[in-house]
Design a protein around this motif. Structure first.
Motif, PDB file in Angstrom:
ATOM      1  N   CYS A   1       0.850  -1.194   0.000  1.00 30.61           N
ATOM      2  CA  CYS A   1       0.000   0.000   0.000  1.00 30.61           C
ATOM      3  C   CYS A   1       0.888   1.247   0.000  1.00 30.61           C
ATOM      4  N   GLY A   2       0.365   2.326  -0.547  1.00 28.86           N
ATOM      5  CA  GLY A   2       1.020   3.636  -0.457  1.00 28.86           C
ATOM      6  C   GLY A   2       2.457   3.604  -0.937  1.00 28.86           C
ATOM      7  N   THR A   3       3.311   4.226  -0.147  1.00 26.01           N
ATOM      8  CA  THR A   3       4.723   4.320  -0.490  1.00 26.01           C
ATOM      9  C   THR A   3       5.325   2.950  -0.786  1.00 26.01           C
ATOM     10  N   ALA A   4       4.946   1.957   0.000  1.00 28.93           N
ATOM     11  CA  ALA A   4       5.489   0.605  -0.208  1.00 28.93           C
ATOM     12  C   ALA A   4       5.118   0.087  -1.599  1.00 28.93           C
TER      13      ALA A   4
ATOM     14  N   SER B   1       6.001  -3.967   3.407  1.00 26.72           N
ATOM     15  CA  SER B   1       5.319  -3.131   4.389  1.00 26.72           C
ATOM     16  C   SER B   1       6.286  -2.669   5.461  1.00 26.72           C
ATOM     17  N   GLN B   2       6.392  -1.370   5.632  1.00 25.04           N
ATOM     18  CA  GLN B   2       7.238  -0.834   6.695  1.00 25.04           C
ATOM     19  C   GLN B   2       6.806  -1.405   8.037  1.00 25.04           C
TER      20      GLN B   2
ATOM     21  N   GLY C   1       4.484  -3.789   8.713  1.00 24.13           N
ATOM     22  CA  GLY C   1       4.110  -5.200   8.783  1.00 24.13           C
ATOM     23  C   GLY C   1       2.722  -5.407   9.367  1.00 24.13           C
TER      24      GLY C   1
ATOM     25  N   THR D   1      -0.161  -3.293   8.110  1.00 23.73           N
ATOM     26  CA  THR D   1      -1.197  -2.660   7.283  1.00 23.73           C
ATOM     27  C   THR D   1      -2.292  -3.681   6.959  1.00 23.73           C
TER      28      THR D   1
ATOM     29  N   VAL E   1       5.167  10.129  10.040  1.00 23.34           N
ATOM     30  CA  VAL E   1       4.093   9.444   9.304  1.00 23.34           C
ATOM     31  C   VAL E   1       4.471   9.291   7.831  1.00 23.34           C
ATOM     32  N   ALA E   2       5.101  10.305   7.272  1.00 20.13           N
ATOM     33  CA  ALA E   2       5.533  10.215   5.871  1.00 20.13           C
ATOM     34  C   ALA E   2       6.792   9.361   5.804  1.00 20.13           C
ATOM     35  N   SER E   3       6.695   8.282   5.076  1.00 25.74           N
ATOM     36  CA  SER E   3       7.800   7.318   5.010  1.00 25.74           C
ATOM     37  C   SER E   3       8.928   7.841   4.124  1.00 25.74           C
TER      38      SER E   3
ATOM     39  N   MET F   1      13.297  -0.298   1.224  1.00 23.62           N
ATOM     40  CA  MET F   1      12.508  -1.239   0.400  1.00 23.62           C
ATOM     41  C   MET F   1      13.104  -1.363  -0.991  1.00 23.62           C
TER      42      MET F   1
ATOM     43  N   LEU G   1       3.066  11.794  -3.702  1.00 20.87           N
ATOM     44  CA  LEU G   1       2.452  11.377  -2.436  1.00 20.87           C
ATOM     45  C   LEU G   1       3.050  12.176  -1.270  1.00 20.87           C
ATOM     46  N   LYS G   2       4.381  12.357  -1.298  1.00 30.67           N
ATOM     47  CA  LYS G   2       5.038  13.068  -0.193  1.00 30.67           C
ATOM     48  C   LYS G   2       4.520  14.499  -0.087  1.00 30.67           C
TER      49      LYS G   2
ATOM     50  N   GLU H   1       0.971  14.529   1.246  1.00 27.33           N
ATOM     51  CA  GLU H   1       0.847  14.127   2.645  1.00 27.33           C
ATOM     52  C   GLU H   1       1.233  15.229   3.619  1.00 27.33           C
TER      53      GLU H   1
ATOM     54  N   VAL I   1      -1.697   1.685   9.279  1.00 27.38           N
ATOM     55  CA  VAL I   1      -3.072   1.700   8.783  1.00 27.38           C
ATOM     56  C   VAL I   1      -3.710   0.335   9.023  1.00 27.38           C
TER      57      VAL I   1
HETATM   58  C1  AGP Z   1       3.825   6.828   3.394  1.00 27.19           C
HETATM   59  O1  AGP Z   1       4.353   8.100   3.464  1.00 27.19           O
HETATM   60  C2  AGP Z   1       2.471   6.682   3.874  1.00 27.19           C
HETATM   61  N1  AGP Z   1       2.266   7.264   5.139  1.00 27.19           N
HETATM   62  C3  AGP Z   1       1.697   5.426   3.559  1.00 27.19           C
HETATM   63  O2  AGP Z   1       1.394   5.492   2.197  1.00 27.19           O
HETATM   64  C4  AGP Z   1       2.345   4.068   3.871  1.00 27.19           C
HETATM   65  O3  AGP Z   1       3.430   3.849   3.026  1.00 27.19           O
HETATM   66  C5  AGP Z   1       1.290   2.965   3.691  1.00 27.19           C
HETATM   67  O4  AGP Z   1       0.259   3.180   4.596  1.00 27.19           O
HETATM   68  C6  AGP Z   1       1.842   1.574   3.837  1.00 27.19           C
HETATM   69  O5  AGP Z   1       2.363   1.365   5.112  1.00 27.19           O
HETATM   70  P1  AGP Z   1       3.258   0.098   5.433  1.00 27.19           P
HETATM   71  O6  AGP Z   1       4.512   0.234   4.632  1.00 27.19           O
HETATM   72  O7  AGP Z   1       3.505   0.169   6.906  1.00 27.19           O
HETATM   73  O8  AGP Z   1       2.465  -1.114   5.036  1.00 27.19           O
END
Ligand code: AGP
Length: 617
Positions: A305-308, A352-353, A355, A357, A403-405, A412, A488-489, A492, A614
């Motif tokens: 999801c998202g950044t990942a 997933s950052q 793990g 989501t 919050v912003a990765s 990754m 996205l950055k 956000e 999330v």
């Molecule tokens: C990144 O800046 C976001 N906050 C968001 O998109 C995030 O990357 C996404 O929710 C996925 O999270 P995860 O890597 O922990 O699964």
């Protein structure tokens, strides 16, 4: 989303809950609350809207009185706006049993449960789904259950959705009961006191011993011990893990924001990854693959999801180019519900950052049930995804608080690049070519460091962008996902509407948006053979008076004619092999978003409406 802390058996219970909630604020920060029971079992609750500081102020102004048991919650609103009425903990009771609960996740069938409980006499005060929980448990206690564990077990069977909650029975100040399904919940184990938390970080310094609950486990904790029952109600022993959380409490270390600190940590993160996962002499990748036979992999789903998901797209480019294995990259929220076919020999990768989501975890479980081999790239090796995987690649980024990765994204991409090479090696790519790419990866920490030393041109651009209401980001090949991440950055943290497209797609619609007010960020490297094509796309923007911003490498900059050069804002990155371009081009986009956000004065580390983890779908 939402953070839970529970303490039983510690005279510092309230302080531990409040400190824990501060550390869990990344999970949600629109309201917070705490409840405790006094020596006679009497309930005291404090709530406040906004950041946790508001709750700390409220408790300082209205102290709660001594207690050894407390529950706390920091909220990311789902059902009902942020308000003290909707803030947790929520209390409700039927007959002699009144219960107080904190909850993370969603009870999807809350409306039907509300009607059912109202018919039994429940009086609902909030708009939340959570408020059904104490009533449903109280109803179980009234009818069939003798213990809280039995009541929570019976009640959980009625709840649909993914959730974790902890419940306290008013009048009984010696135990807490918790359960989880999909959302995380762990137990901190100690002498004479025990704890619940959404994340071990909440309890750093209190205990280093943790039990991670399985789905539908019911745990009861008391000062004397911990009792866990599985989904069938049978007592079970879950392993106790010892964690060192000391580095997770490092703070901002002089940086103004966690995001800036994390951007600056990227050279060290890449170095750690390369040290851990490549051989020093032969320069070959050594990611742990468990029992997976890489040579037999015929198809790969990478779900995130998202950044990942943008890191996953970079992974797709590299895997398909070097290993020649077809890859599907898809956002988890779509993948999980469309019943995709799984080819034999298929590999499922979750990135997933956290793990945790919810959508990614659900997609992983779907693939696992279908017999796919599961590989997880995550920054949290104790997370739900890591525990469900056949093999885990630790991103080694260290805890990411903003919050912003940023650093997790780079980690990754770096680990996925190594994976592409390892797979390519298993399919016959020569060791010589692989070591050439790893040599390039080894230059990355220096290139990132150099980019972090002179940010003045980005600062000037950021000041200009504060006036923008909309932006476009364009890139080709493996820089297309970087354009998506850049957009996205800035959305956000700087709250600027931004769209990203593969450069070649601009002419198929988005070009209608171009006028003199639209900043268009173009990414182009001279080393991927696509430079001229991208320049043609930016000329199309220039011809329509758009504000052209070009990020290219120093070699690429020399290829521009004077006319083109004069008409655009030019930012350069070092000239590097195409293999590492995605990581190099990411850095200016991170800094640009950061500087634009700080120039606008937004809350960089905790931007509005978002949460770090999330755990709802
Ligand atoms: C990144 O800046 C976001 N906050 C968001 O998109 C995030 O990357 C996404 O929710 C996925 O999270 P995860 O890597 O922990 O699964």
């Amino acid at each position: 989303m939402c953070g839970i802390v529970g303490v039983v058996g510690n005279p510092e219970a309230q302080q531990i809950v409040l400190t824990g909630l501060q550390r869990l604020e990344y999970r949600g920060y629109d309201s917070a609350g705490i409840a405790s029971l006094g020596a006679e079992g009497q309930l005291t609750t404090r709530k406040a809207v906004g950041k946790l500081q508001a709750l700390l102020d409220e408790v300082a102004t209205n102290p709660m009185g001594p207690s050894t048991i407390a529950l706390g919650h920091t909220r990311w609103a789902t059902h009902g706006a942020p308000s003290t009425t909707n803030a947790h903990p929520h209390t409700g009771g039927l007959g002699p049993n009144t219960l107080t609960v904190v909850h993370n996740g969603i009870i999807e069938n809350y409306q039907e449960l509300k009607s059912e409980m109202a018919s039994l006499g429940a009086k609902f005060l909030s708009e939340t789904d959570t408020e059904t929980i104490p009533y449903v448990i109280a109803a179980s206690l009234a009818h069939s259950a003798d213990t809280m564990a039995q009541a929570v077990h019976a009640a959980s069977k009625k709840f649909r959705g993914s959730f974790a909650f902890v419940v306290m029975k008013n009048g009984e100040n010696n135990q807490l009961t918790g359960t989880r399904r999909g959302a995380p919940l762990c137990i901190g184990v100690a002498e004479n006191a025990n704890y619940f938390a959404s994340d071990p970080l909440a309890l750093a310094g209190i205990t280093s011993k943790f039990i991670f609950l399985e789905d539908d486990d019911i745990a009861t904790i008391s000062p004397q011990g911990v009792e866990v029952r599985d989904a069938t109600g049978k007592p079970v022993e879950r392993p106790v893990k010892t964690l060192d959380l000391s580095t997770d409490l490092a703070g901002k270390q002089g940086y103004k924001h966690f995001m800036l600190k994390e951007i600056h940590e990227q050279p060290a993160v890449v170095s750690s990854i390369l040290q851990a996962y490549t051989t020093a002499d032969t320069l070959l990748p050594t990611l742990p693959m468990g029992s997976l036979n890489l040579a037999g992999v015929t198809y790969i789903n990478i779900i995130a999801c998202g950044t990942a998901s943008y890191a996953a797209m970079v992974g797709k480019y590299l895997i398909e180019q070097y290993a020649r294995v077809p890859v599907n990259v898809e956002v988890a929220s779509e993948f999980r519900y469309r019943n995709p076919p799984y080819p034999p020999g298929g590999l499922f990768i979750a990135v997933s950052q956290s793990g945790e989501t919810a959508d990614t975890l659900a997609a992983l479980e779907h693939a696992k049930a279908a017999g796919q081999h599961i590989l997880v790239f995550t920054n949290v090796t104790t997370s739900s995804m890591a525990r469900a995987a056949h093999a885990v690649i630790d991103l080694m980024a260290g805890r990411e608080i903003a919050v912003a990765s940023t650093k997790a994204f780079t980690a990754m991409m770096t680990t996925l690049s190594l994976f592409a090479l390892q797979l390519a090696a298993a399919r016959g790519l020569s060791a010589k070519e692989i070591s050439t790419h790893i040599t390039a990866l080894r230059t990355l920490p220096n290139h990132i460091t150099n980019q972090l030393t002179n940010t003045k041109p980005l600062e000037d651009l950021a000041n200009h962008l504060t006036a923008a209401s909309s932006m476009l980001y364009l890139g080709r090949g493996s820089l297309a996902p970087i354009a998506f991440e850049g957009a996205l950055k800035i959305k956000e943290i700087a709250y600027i509407h931004a769209e990203a497209y593969a450069s070649g797609e601009m002419k198929n619609g988005p070009i209608a948006l171009v006028d003199k007010n639209l900043p268009v960020v173009n990414l182009a490297t001279s080393t991927d053979g696509l430079f001229e094509k991208t320049v043609s796309n930016l000329k199309e923007v220039e011809a329509r008076q758009g504000q052209v911003i070009l990020i290219t490498d120093t070699e690429g900059a020399t290829k521009l004619d004077t006319h083109t050069r004069d008409k655009l804002t030019l930012l350069t990155v070092p000239t590097v092999p195409a293999f590492i371009s995605p990581m190099v081009f990411t850095i200016p986009l991170q800094i640009l978003a950061y500087l634009t956000a700080t120039a606008k004065g937004t809350d960089v580390d905790q931007p509005r409406n978002l949460a770090k983890s999330v755990t709802v779908e």
